[in-house]
Design a protein around this motif. Structure first.
Motif, PDB file in Angstrom:
ATOM      1  N   ILE A  80      -2.128  -4.488   5.257  1.00  0.00           N
ATOM      2  CA  ILE A  80      -1.571  -3.205   4.821  1.00  0.00           C
ATOM      3  C   ILE A  80      -0.808  -3.404   3.514  1.00  0.00           C
ATOM      4  N   LYS A  81       0.000  -4.450   3.439  1.00  0.00           N
ATOM      5  CA  LYS A  81       0.751  -4.722   2.212  1.00  0.00           C
ATOM      6  C   LYS A  81      -0.185  -4.977   1.039  1.00  0.00           C
ATOM      7  N   ARG A  82      -1.311  -5.624   1.287  1.00  0.00           N
ATOM      8  CA  ARG A  82      -2.284  -5.880   0.219  1.00  0.00           C
ATOM      9  C   ARG A  82      -2.933  -4.588  -0.283  1.00  0.00           C
ATOM     10  N   LEU A  83      -2.998  -3.586   0.573  1.00  0.00           N
ATOM     11  CA  LEU A  83      -3.633  -2.324   0.202  1.00  0.00           C
ATOM     12  C   LEU A  83      -2.683  -1.343  -0.480  1.00  0.00           C
ATOM     13  N   LEU A  84      -1.404  -1.680  -0.589  1.00  0.00           N
ATOM     14  CA  LEU A  84      -0.439  -0.752  -1.177  1.00  0.00           C
ATOM     15  C   LEU A  84      -0.765  -0.346  -2.617  1.00  0.00           C
ATOM     16  N   PRO A  85      -1.218  -1.257  -3.494  1.00  0.00           N
ATOM     17  CA  PRO A  85      -1.587  -0.803  -4.843  1.00  0.00           C
ATOM     18  C   PRO A  85      -2.715   0.236  -4.828  1.00  0.00           C
ATOM     19  N   LEU A  86      -3.668   0.081  -3.927  1.00  0.00           N
ATOM     20  CA  LEU A  86      -4.737   1.055  -3.788  1.00  0.00           C
ATOM     21  C   LEU A  86      -4.172   2.386  -3.311  1.00  0.00           C
ATOM     22  N   LEU A  87      -3.257   2.321  -2.373  1.00  0.00           N
ATOM     23  CA  LEU A  87      -2.612   3.520  -1.854  1.00  0.00           C
ATOM     24  C   LEU A  87      -1.887   4.262  -2.975  1.00  0.00           C
ATOM     25  N   TYR A  88      -1.255   3.511  -3.868  1.00  0.00           N
ATOM     26  CA  TYR A  88      -0.553   4.094  -5.009  1.00  0.00           C
ATOM     27  C   TYR A  88      -1.520   4.861  -5.911  1.00  0.00           C
ATOM     28  N   GLU A  89      -2.732   4.358  -6.029  1.00  0.00           N
ATOM     29  CA  GLU A  89      -3.722   4.986  -6.907  1.00  0.00           C
ATOM     30  C   GLU A  89      -4.350   6.241  -6.300  1.00  0.00           C
ATOM     31  N   ILE A  90      -4.493   6.291  -4.983  1.00  0.00           N
ATOM     32  CA  ILE A  90      -5.228   7.415  -4.386  1.00  0.00           C
ATOM     33  C   ILE A  90      -4.333   8.557  -3.905  1.00  0.00           C
ATOM     34  N   LEU A  91      -3.034   8.318  -3.794  1.00  0.00           N
ATOM     35  CA  LEU A  91      -2.111   9.366  -3.338  1.00  0.00           C
ATOM     36  C   LEU A  91      -1.221   9.809  -4.491  1.00  0.00           C
ATOM     37  N   ASP A  92      -0.743  11.046  -4.399  1.00  0.00           N
ATOM     38  CA  ASP A  92       0.250  11.452  -5.393  1.00  0.00           C
ATOM     39  C   ASP A  92       1.585  10.805  -5.039  1.00  0.00           C
ATOM     40  N   GLN A  93       2.556  10.920  -5.921  1.00  0.00           N
ATOM     41  CA  GLN A  93       3.814  10.188  -5.749  1.00  0.00           C
ATOM     42  C   GLN A  93       4.524  10.536  -4.444  1.00  0.00           C
ATOM     43  N   HIS A  94       4.586  11.816  -4.116  1.00  0.00           N
ATOM     44  CA  HIS A  94       5.281  12.235  -2.892  1.00  0.00           C
ATOM     45  C   HIS A  94       4.578  11.681  -1.647  1.00  0.00           C
ATOM     46  N   GLN A  95       3.251  11.791  -1.603  1.00  0.00           N
ATOM     47  CA  GLN A  95       2.493  11.275  -0.465  1.00  0.00           C
ATOM     48  C   GLN A  95       2.636   9.761  -0.356  1.00  0.00           C
ATOM     49  N   TYR A  96       2.623   9.095  -1.509  1.00  0.00           N
ATOM     50  CA  TYR A  96       2.753   7.638  -1.525  1.00  0.00           C
ATOM     51  C   TYR A  96       4.105   7.212  -0.952  1.00  0.00           C
TER      52      TYR A  96
END
Length: 135
Positions: A80-96
């Motif tokens: 999950i921690k490794r996927l955080l940069p991807l999460l940052y790219e696909i969600l807007d700031q509030h969702q992230y």
């Protein structure tokens, strides 16, 4: 996407979710890799986002499952921690920020309870008065 690929992905996903092969950490890595490759093949941005979130949410659900081995659940958290940069790219700031907060709270609940806090929870329950059934 071929039927064989979808079946393989779903099978590996179930293995991760239910800890079927908990002695082999490569299963989680294989699942994440298959999920990311699956998302790359999609054309619709919403479908891509949903594919990424499916992988992430499966790992979160597995991390929170107290019926599984702690080692397996912690390995899911590492991915999950490794996927955080991807999460940052696909969600807007509030969702992230909301998702990061959710992950931190769940991790804290699942892994960071100290023996003292567990003991105090037991004491609170044992401090309750005993109610006996009346004949």
């Amino acid at each position: 996407m071929s039927f064989t690929y979808c079946f393989t992905f779903s099978s590996v996903e179930m293995s991760v979710r239910y800890g079927d092969n908990a002695s082999n950490d490569d299963v989680i890595g294989c699942y994440v890799h298959l999920g990311l490759e699956r998302a790359k093949q999609l054309e619709d941005i919403v479908a891509v986002r949903n594919a990424y979130m499916r992988v992430l949410n499966t790992l979160i659900d597995t991390m929170c499952d107290h019926c599984l081995a702690s080692v397996w659940r912690k390995q899911c958290y590492r991915y999950i921690k490794r996927l955080l940069p991807l999460l940052y790219e696909i969600l807007d700031q509030h969702q992230y920020l909301q998702k990061i907060s959710e992950i931190q709270i769940l991790y804290s609940y699942c892994f960071e309870q100290t023996p003292a806090s567990k003991q105090s929870n037991k004491m609170e329950v044992s401090a309750l008065p005993i109610v006996k059934k009346q004949p």
